[in-house]
Design a protein around this motif. Structure first.
Motif, PDB file in Angstrom:
ATOM      1  N   CYS A 129       0.849  -1.095  -0.004  1.00  0.00           N
ATOM      2  CA  CYS A 129      -0.113  -0.178   0.106  1.00  0.00           C
ATOM      3  C   CYS A 129       0.915   1.496  -0.141  1.00  0.00           C
ATOM      4  O   CYS A 129       0.324   2.288   0.451  1.00  0.00           O
ATOM      5  N   ARG A 156       2.750   6.438  13.926  1.00  0.00           N
ATOM      6  CA  ARG A 156       1.414   6.091  13.591  1.00  0.00           C
ATOM      7  C   ARG A 156       0.648   6.903  12.737  1.00  0.00           C
ATOM      8  O   ARG A 156      -0.652   6.951  12.413  1.00  0.00           O
ATOM      9  N   GLY A 191       1.361   7.487   9.735  1.00  0.00           N
ATOM     10  CA  GLY A 191       1.419   6.976   8.302  1.00  0.00           C
ATOM     11  C   GLY A 191       2.218   7.248   7.382  1.00  0.00           C
ATOM     12  O   GLY A 191       2.425   6.878   6.282  1.00  0.00           O
ATOM     13  N   GLU A 226      -0.586   1.495   8.701  1.00  0.00           N
ATOM     14  CA  GLU A 226      -1.833   1.580   8.049  1.00  0.00           C
ATOM     15  C   GLU A 226      -3.111   1.215   8.682  1.00  0.00           C
ATOM     16  O   GLU A 226      -3.011   0.403   9.840  1.00  0.00           O
ATOM     17  N   ASP A 227      -4.065   1.123   8.286  1.00  0.00           N
ATOM     18  CA  ASP A 227      -5.649   0.879   8.887  1.00  0.00           C
ATOM     19  C   ASP A 227      -5.260  -0.640   9.460  1.00  0.00           C
ATOM     20  O   ASP A 227      -4.915  -1.352   8.649  1.00  0.00           O
ATOM     21  N   GLY A 228      -5.517  -0.927  10.563  1.00  0.00           N
ATOM     22  CA  GLY A 228      -5.522  -2.123  11.196  1.00  0.00           C
ATOM     23  C   GLY A 228      -4.008  -2.410  11.903  1.00  0.00           C
ATOM     24  O   GLY A 228      -3.970  -3.738  12.321  1.00  0.00           O
TER      25      GLY A 228
END
Length: 122
Positions: A3, A39, A41, A60-62
């Motif tokens: 990603c 955190r 990103g 990333e998310d999660g």
């Protein structure tokens, strides 16, 4: 899923990194040595002393993601250090050039091992 993209910020750690470090230890380096919050990103890049292994740390998310690239031939060429940011600020294209071994002169690539691929017969 991979990603990473050109909308993110990339920072190369100014210190040579022990590649035995995992996600938690690398997060500590980002906070303590680089002064960033992992955190948010951004992508943080770590390279070992011999410049043959690279780790990319990204939130990333999660959860946290750790990518590893080890060269079988050649070394990574590092960009210039920026003392203001205490890092090597980079863009996506800089990371791609570094990983692929592409220099300012496109005909003069750094040494990389070519992956052997089986030919497919139809």
């Amino acid at each position: 899923m991979f990603c990473l993209n050109d909308t993110m910020r990339y920072f190369l750690c100014p210190e040579k990194t022990d590649m035995r470090k995992g996600i938690n230890s690398l997060c500590g380096l980002v906070h303590d040595k680089m002064g960033y919050d992992v955190r948010l990103g951004d992508v943080f890049i770590f390279v070992n002393r011999s410049r043959t292994t690279m780790k990319l740390l990204h939130a990333e998310d999660g959860g946290m993601v750790l990518y590893i690239k080890r060269l079988e031939e050649g070394t990574f060429r590092l960009p210039s250090y920026d003392s203001e940011s205490r890092s090597y600020p980079m863009e996506w294209r800089d990371l791609v050039l570094m990983v692929e071994g592409i220099t300012d002169n496109p005909s003069d690539r750094l040494k990389r091992l070519k992956a052997g691929r089986k030919e497919e017969f139809y």
